[in-house]
Design an enzyme around this catalytic site. Structure first.
Site, PDB file in Angstrom:
ATOM      1  N   ASP A 281      -2.872   9.228   1.993  1.00  0.00           N
ATOM      2  CA  ASP A 281      -2.425   8.132   1.137  1.00  0.00           C
ATOM      3  C   ASP A 281      -3.676   7.517   0.489  1.00  0.00           C
ATOM      4  OD1 ASP A 281      -0.901   6.326  -0.245  1.00  0.00           O
ATOM      5  OD2 ASP A 281       0.240   5.615   1.483  1.00  0.00           O
TER       6      ASP A 281
HETATM    7  C1  NOJ Z   1       0.053   4.070  -1.879  1.00  0.00           C
HETATM    8  C2  NOJ Z   1       1.435   4.250  -1.360  1.00  0.00           C
HETATM    9  O1  NOJ Z   1       1.478   3.994   0.029  1.00  0.00           O
HETATM   10  C3  NOJ Z   1       2.022   5.639  -1.600  1.00  0.00           C
HETATM   11  O2  NOJ Z   1       3.371   5.618  -1.250  1.00  0.00           O
HETATM   12  C4  NOJ Z   1       1.830   6.033  -3.030  1.00  0.00           C
HETATM   13  O3  NOJ Z   1       2.392   7.311  -3.238  1.00  0.00           O
HETATM   14  C5  NOJ Z   1       0.347   6.025  -3.347  1.00  0.00           C
HETATM   15  N1  NOJ Z   1      -0.167   4.667  -3.167  1.00  0.00           N
HETATM   16  C6  NOJ Z   1       0.036   6.513  -4.763  1.00  0.00           C
HETATM   17  O4  NOJ Z   1       0.447   5.599  -5.695  1.00  0.00           O
END
Ligand code: NOJ
Length: 755
Positions: A281
């Protein structure tokens, strides 16, 4: 027949093997030409920052890095032109011309935004959910994307957690069905087609179990709970063929998921046989520094060792892996394996055949935000609303007389799309006022007043408004707004109050310790109820709210979530009866925050709830244990009765099936759909078992007056669970079968599983 099936299956296997061999030859050949730096470059996923940054960092020198072969993929680039530009740099100016993979958060629709995932899950309609993912894939791929960071399948039982909006609710069985449907919808049957998107299952794992519902917080649970309750949807998505997985921010057993070898290798690859790639993430590799796992080089090596393939934004892999290799902290094989998995994904997407496969300006013009798609979004939305209360059959509304449409969300565009609508344009959405006028027609007089702010708290509003104004604090005082609203209410035959949460009151980093309506809106509802007029409360929300007070005041109450681009039309369709509501809650609505976490499939305890016992039972002093609205709950304008529950045998051998059936009758005044739900209880187990577990459901349409026998087939797999040794077993003994309209109102029978 059997022989023919076998021949067909063998042909399929031979063909798949031949394709795999072809891919291997191609990737082997390419990797032979790659330098160490170029291999490490493939593991780097960055964002130029034109999307929504969800962390403190955004990437720099993106163009230079692409040219130098230091980038495997980009995300947060919206628009076919920009994507084309970046792909051209990769395939024309980098040494090996390896195409980039382009990802984005396509979470609930692309430009044609459909309801938030929690809303979609309330439809209990897997075809509809699959279709919504298919439509999103068509639009997103027409705009140049080939990879979506969806589905989010984190089981969530704590409505304080803002990201409960992004998932399918509290139940492992329903969540697994949704996970499969979404992967199928995005990926179709051929990833290399120019209208299919690679799915990314997230957030692996247990992200929804963050302590105290606070985002990014610690999780800690037993393996038995993990395997039985939290892991099934991820596993289902993998089994459905999801091409990628995203590791979560939280720790598991004291090791952050992004650096957790047990999770990313032993479980995901060895036990589940996952063949795709794992992306971190947003800066979750770097965040392991804060978790206390070491410096950037240490945590990056930890992640690669654990089985992480791609590093999102933080560039720990890019900047430290070479050094770690020289110091023998990682191996060449680990780098090669990760690089190979990313190249394979690009191969499967067809990017090596044609890096511009998803980049087609003509498709963008023809296929995105078309009137047909908007029409479908409207229908989809209507299927997700949950009718919580309908006294005196106050709904559907008559198309005559005067309706007082009141509330901070009654004439609002900025909150219709809901959280994580990165590519949607709120200005294109339909406010409820417009929908009501157009569906209500000329026979009905609609008066509008805002009545209250979503919240009067300026500090709270500031935090919510980070991506634009969602809470718009009016220049008028709350008292002035209320006076106007009461004036409108007093002139009306019926009041429709549209209240709830702003879209960014849920989603990432949007946890709340109070899950009631903000004070300003509570006061509005209370004041409106005092007029004595029928009061229809329409609640827009991204989480289960504690609606105890509103439930007392409202004549009727309906939850519409954040319903997407066609919200206003869909809400009007349902309020005026063009569509009879059929949604059922996929997450329990508590009476108050103190009951949280609350979920239907809980254990019994040694001192089960005994509401009338004053002491020494598992009760609260100040509230019942039961929720305000249980899992699976949802009314219709018509009513359904259940009768004649029968099962075809009282004893079942492991090789057999039990058939359970029930007669469902539409005995009300409208045609309608009902979600018939099957629950099973394993009465005695080698470990404690939940009081009931959802094991099947069918959404059926019954005409007014129609009766139908609904049948479920129960097989040995429906009786299995992970035991103390994490073995997937069915234990002989008694099982209760329950069928009903929600998790609380069921008819019961039982059978015995023989040794
Ligand atoms: C953080 C989020 O937790 C995740 O769900 C998302 O896909 C990513 N950012 C990318 O935007």
């Amino acid at each position: 027949m059997k022989k023919m099936l076998f021949v067909l299956m063998m042909a399929f296997v031979v063909n798949a093997n031949a394709q795999d061999a072809k891919m291997k030859t191609f990737v082997d050949g390419l990797m032979k030409k790659m330098t160490l730096d170029e291999k490490i470059g493939q593991l780097n996923l960055i964002t130029p920052g034109s999307g929504i940054p969800t962390g403190a960092v955004v990437s720099t020198d993106v163009e230079k890095k692409i040219k130098e072969g230091n980038v495997g993929g980009l995300f947060g680039v919206i628009g076919v032109d920009k994507i084309k530009q970046a792909q051209k740099i990769a395939v024309e100016q980098s040494r090996l011309k390896i195409p980039l993979i382009f990802g984005s958060d396509v979470i609930h629709g692309y430009k044609t935004t459909v309801p938030i995932p929690l809303g979609l899950s309330a439809s209990w309609d897997m075809k509809l959910i699959e279709h919504s993912a298919r439509e999103a894939a068509i639009e997103a791929t027409a705009d140049g994307l080939c990879w979506t960071f969806s589905p989010m399948v984190d089981i969530a039982r704590d409505p304080r957690w803002g990201r409960i909006a992004e998932g399918g609710g509290e139940d492992p069985y329903l969540g697994s069905q949704i996970a499969k449907a979404m992967v199928k919808g995005y990926q179709g049957d051929d990833l290399s087609k120019n209208n299919t998107l690679m799915a990314c299952v997230k957030h692996f794992a247990l992200y929804g179990a963050a302590e105290a519902g606070r985002d990014y917080n610690t999780t800690d649970m037993s393996r038995v709970r993990m395997y039985n309750e939290y892991l099934p949807p991820y596993k289902a998505a993998i089994e459905a063929g999801a091409g990628s997985v995203m590791s979560s921010f939280n720790e598991i057993d004291g090791v952050p998921a992004t650096g957790n070898k047990w999770l990313l290798t032993d479980l995901l690859r060895k036990q589940w046989g996952f063949k795709g790639f794992v992306v971190s993430d947003y800066t979750s590799v770097n965040e392991m520094i804060n978790h206390g796992m070491g410096d950037l080089q240490t945590v990056s090596a930890l992640a690669l060792n654990a089985g992480l393939d791609m590093d999102m934004v933080g560039e720990g892999f890019l900047t430290t892996t070479k050094k770690s290799l020289a110091e023998k902290k990682v191996t060449q094989k680990q780098i090669d394996d990760a690089c190979r998995r990313i190249l394979e994904a690009k191969y499967k997407l067809g990017l090596f055949d044609d890096p511009f496969r998803y980049i087609d300006e003509a498709r963008m013009k023809q296929e995105v935000l078309t009137p047909e798609r908007r029409k479908e979004a409207r229908e989809i939305a209507a299927h997700t609303f949950v009718l919580l209360k309908n006294n005196n059959q106050a709904l559907p509304l008559k198309r005559s007389g005067t309706i007082g449409l009141i509330g901070p969300l009654a004439n609002d565009k900025s909150n219709m799309l809901g959280t994580w609508a990165v590519s949607g344009d709120p200005q294109m959405s339909i406010p409820v006022l417009d929908g009501m006028k157009s569906v209500g027609g000329t026979g009905v007089n609609i008066l509008y007043a805002k009545g209250a702010n979503i919240s009067d708290d300026t500090l709270f509003a500031k935090k919510v408004n980070v991506f634009g104004t969602r809470i718009d604090i009016d220049k008028r005082s709350p008292a002035e707004m209320l006076t106007e609203a009461l004036n409108v209410a007093n002139q009306s035959d019926v009041i429709v109050a549209v209240v709830g949460e702003a879209s960014e009151m849920t989603g990432e980093a949007a946890s709340r310790t109070d899950i009631t309506l903000p004070e300003s809106q509570k006061l509005l509802i209370m004041a409106l109820s005092k007029t004595g007029k029928p009061l229809i409360v329409v609640v827009m929300t991204g989480r289960p709210l504690a609606l105890t007070e509103e439930n007392n005041y409202a004549t009727s109450m309906i939850v519409t979530w954040h319903a997407g681009i066609e919200a206003g039309n869909a809400i009007a369709d349902v309020l005026f009866g063009n569509y009879n509501p059929s949604g059922k809650l996929s997450a329990t609505f508590p009476r108050n925050i103190g009951q949280v976490p609350i979920y239907y499939n809980h254990k019994n305890t040694g001192r089960p709830s005994a509401p009338n016992s004053p002491k020494f039972q598992s009760n609260y002093l100040d509230a019942p244990n039961s929720p305000l609205f249980p899992f699976g709950y949802g009314l219709s304008y018509t009513s359904f009765s259940y009768s004649d529950l029968s099962i075809d045998k009282k004893e079942m051998k492991a090789s057999e099936k039990v058939t359970a059936s029930v007669t469902v009758t539409n005995n009300g005044n409208y045609d309608g759909e009902e979600v018939v739900q099957l629950y099973i209880r394993d009465v005695v187990g080698s470990i404690t078992r939940p009081l009931k577990e959802l094991k099947g459901f069918q959404k059926v349409f019954l005409k007014k007056g129609e009766s139908r026998k609904i049948t479920f087939s129960i097989g040995i797999d429906d009786l299995k669970f992970y035991n103390y040794d994490l073995k997937w077993v069915a234990e002989p003994g008694d099982f209760e079968v329950m069928i009903g309209t929600n998790s609380d109102q069921v008819k019961k029978s039982s059978f015995k599983l023989l040794k």
